[in-house]
Design a protein around this motif. Sequence first.
Motif, PDB file in Angstrom:
ATOM      1  N   LEU A 204       0.821  -1.204   0.000  1.00 31.80           N
ATOM      2  CA  LEU A 204       0.000   0.000   0.000  1.00 31.80           C
ATOM      3  C   LEU A 204       0.859   1.260   0.000  1.00 31.80           C
ATOM      4  CD1 LEU A 204      -2.726  -1.167   2.547  1.00 31.80           C
ATOM      5  CD2 LEU A 204      -3.029  -0.832   0.092  1.00 31.80           C
ATOM      6  N   LEU A 205       2.055   1.151   0.547  1.00 29.08           N
ATOM      7  CA  LEU A 205       2.992   2.284   0.556  1.00 29.08           C
ATOM      8  C   LEU A 205       3.762   2.405  -0.754  1.00 29.08           C
ATOM      9  CD1 LEU A 205       4.387   1.871   4.184  1.00 29.08           C
ATOM     10  CD2 LEU A 205       3.077   3.831   3.339  1.00 29.08           C
ATOM     11  N   GLY A 206       3.562   1.443  -1.646  1.00 31.41           N
ATOM     12  CA  GLY A 206       4.282   1.454  -2.922  1.00 31.41           C
ATOM     13  C   GLY A 206       5.700   0.934  -2.820  1.00 31.41           C
ATOM     14  N   GLU A 207       6.021   0.239  -1.716  1.00 32.43           N
ATOM     15  CA  GLU A 207       7.379  -0.301  -1.498  1.00 32.43           C
ATOM     16  C   GLU A 207       7.370  -1.799  -1.821  1.00 32.43           C
ATOM     17  OE1 GLU A 207       8.158   2.897   2.141  1.00 32.43           O
ATOM     18  OE2 GLU A 207       7.841   0.780   2.590  1.00 32.43           O
ATOM     19  N   LEU A 312     -12.560  -3.514 -10.225  1.00 34.90           N
ATOM     20  CA  LEU A 312     -12.830  -2.338 -11.053  1.00 34.90           C
ATOM     21  C   LEU A 312     -11.542  -1.582 -11.376  1.00 34.90           C
ATOM     22  CD1 LEU A 312     -16.073  -1.157  -9.253  1.00 34.90           C
ATOM     23  CD2 LEU A 312     -15.925  -1.806 -11.666  1.00 34.90           C
ATOM     24  N   GLU A 313     -10.618  -1.586 -10.435  1.00 35.57           N
ATOM     25  CA  GLU A 313      -9.314  -0.946 -10.677  1.00 35.57           C
ATOM     26  C   GLU A 313      -8.599  -1.608 -11.840  1.00 35.57           C
ATOM     27  OE1 GLU A 313      -5.163   0.067  -8.231  1.00 35.57           O
ATOM     28  OE2 GLU A 313      -6.716  -1.178  -7.323  1.00 35.57           O
ATOM     29  N   GLU A 347      -5.461   5.135  -4.541  1.00 34.04           N
ATOM     30  CA  GLU A 347      -5.051   4.571  -5.828  1.00 34.04           C
ATOM     31  C   GLU A 347      -6.104   4.817  -6.900  1.00 34.04           C
ATOM     32  OE1 GLU A 347      -3.734   0.532  -5.583  1.00 34.04           O
ATOM     33  OE2 GLU A 347      -2.538   0.905  -3.785  1.00 34.04           O
ATOM     34  N   LEU A 348      -7.377   4.719  -6.518  1.00 28.60           N
ATOM     35  CA  LEU A 348      -8.457   4.989  -7.472  1.00 28.60           C
ATOM     36  C   LEU A 348      -8.451   6.455  -7.901  1.00 28.60           C
ATOM     37  CD1 LEU A 348     -11.282   2.920  -5.741  1.00 28.60           C
ATOM     38  CD2 LEU A 348     -10.245   2.412  -7.962  1.00 28.60           C
ATOM     39  N   LEU A 349      -8.245   7.349  -6.938  1.00 33.86           N
ATOM     40  CA  LEU A 349      -8.185   8.773  -7.264  1.00 33.86           C
ATOM     41  C   LEU A 349      -7.013   9.084  -8.194  1.00 33.86           C
ATOM     42  CD1 LEU A 349      -8.992  10.187  -3.719  1.00 33.86           C
ATOM     43  CD2 LEU A 349     -10.435  10.435  -5.752  1.00 33.86           C
ATOM     44  N   ALA A 375      -4.585  11.948   0.183  1.00 35.08           N
ATOM     45  CA  ALA A 375      -4.796  10.610   0.741  1.00 35.08           C
ATOM     46  C   ALA A 375      -3.481   9.856   0.897  1.00 35.08           C
ATOM     47  CB  ALA A 375      -5.750   9.822  -0.150  1.00 35.08           C
ATOM     48  N   PHE A 376      -2.614   9.941  -0.100  1.00 31.48           N
ATOM     49  CA  PHE A 376      -1.322   9.245  -0.023  1.00 31.48           C
ATOM     50  C   PHE A 376      -0.447   9.843   1.077  1.00 31.48           C
ATOM     51  CE2 PHE A 376      -1.808   7.809  -4.626  1.00 31.48           C
ATOM     52  CZ  PHE A 376      -1.954   6.473  -4.290  1.00 31.48           C
TER      53      PHE A 376
END
Length: 397
Positions: A204-207, A312-313, A347-349, A375-376
């Motif tokens: 979720l942190l992109g790591e 959906l993503e 992530e959706l945004l 949000a991030f």
Amino acid sequence: MDASFPEILRRLREERNLTQADLAGNGISRALISLYESGRRTPTYETLAYLAERLQVTVDIFFGFNNEVVQKAMMTLIQQAEQAERQERWKDALEMWESAHNLCEAYHFTTWDFHINAHRGITLVNLERYQCAVEILLPLLVDPRLHDNRDVAYDILRGLALSTRQLGQLRMSETFFRLILHLIGPSDERWIRTHINLASIHELLGEHDKAVRHYVAAAESARRMGNAELEAWANIGWTTAEMSSGLTEHVSLLLDRAHSLAKSLQNTYLLYAVRHNRLVLKRIEHDVDGFHREYQTLMEEVPDDEWKARLLEERIKWSLAVGNWDDAEACLHEALGLRVTTPIRAELLMLGGDIYKHRGKWGRAETYWLQALEAFRACASELANHVLRELQRLPRE
């Protein structure tokens, strides 16, 4: 600060040079004495009276107050609350824990307040009232009684880790999960679960590289222990992290292994997760027919809003790749209408910004990316930097 019941019981027993087996009797086993001393089980008032007699003290020592009627009421509430927990009747449990808490405060039963608050907080986690859970559980971390038992400490830290993750406070959640690893070792299945949870935080942190390392550690340990379910989840997470990094070389083999394990367990939720990741692989490999066929099937069987948002993503990413902006936009609005956690919403945004950037609608792209950035940043995600760069490159209308 007053001692807890488990500590008082253990201290009294040791002062009298008694073993747990010596204290057992009257239908109470040595194992049950051990559970009392570890805080994993609460005795009835009648059992407390028996223990007090065996230890040659009055029952008041376990309360610090000598009103027998109130003492019995307190123990009845705790017993009923614990039974409701075991039956997963969380609303009933919370009502009884709150009553016990009020009684505890009114009569200053400090022997029991730590136990009651720990259970109140954990019950709130199960009711998905995460902010309230954090407010109750967080002060317990500085209570000396936290160190009385590792299992209780684990439950409290896990409750905090899960709550802060759901609230989007990912760095704080990571800290709590890391603290758990100091309590338990690789031979404990909770160690495996904690590595899987840590890996999901890093995703979720992109790591993604860090996520892979935790998933690998979890998968290897689960395989050694013969825990098929945890090995399957670790392998599924491993493939998610690999594909997020753009790597697909070992994905099919890992998913085959996860599918085999899930099938042997007849676990439909695991099987769904495997199929979801196969869909992601089809998108990456541009398998048009396979993607659309599997997407429709998965949408018909989607188990909850979070899985639906993830599905959906994938559809949005596919539509962006083929230039189907209308479909991408429709899927985005549907996904944002679902109840999802802050990181998934972020992530959706971010994808929303991508959609409107490609459509040349710079103002709307900026609006979505600004929301994604906020949000991030709230999650302390590295993806905030990616969104910031996109915003800086955005032309003005």
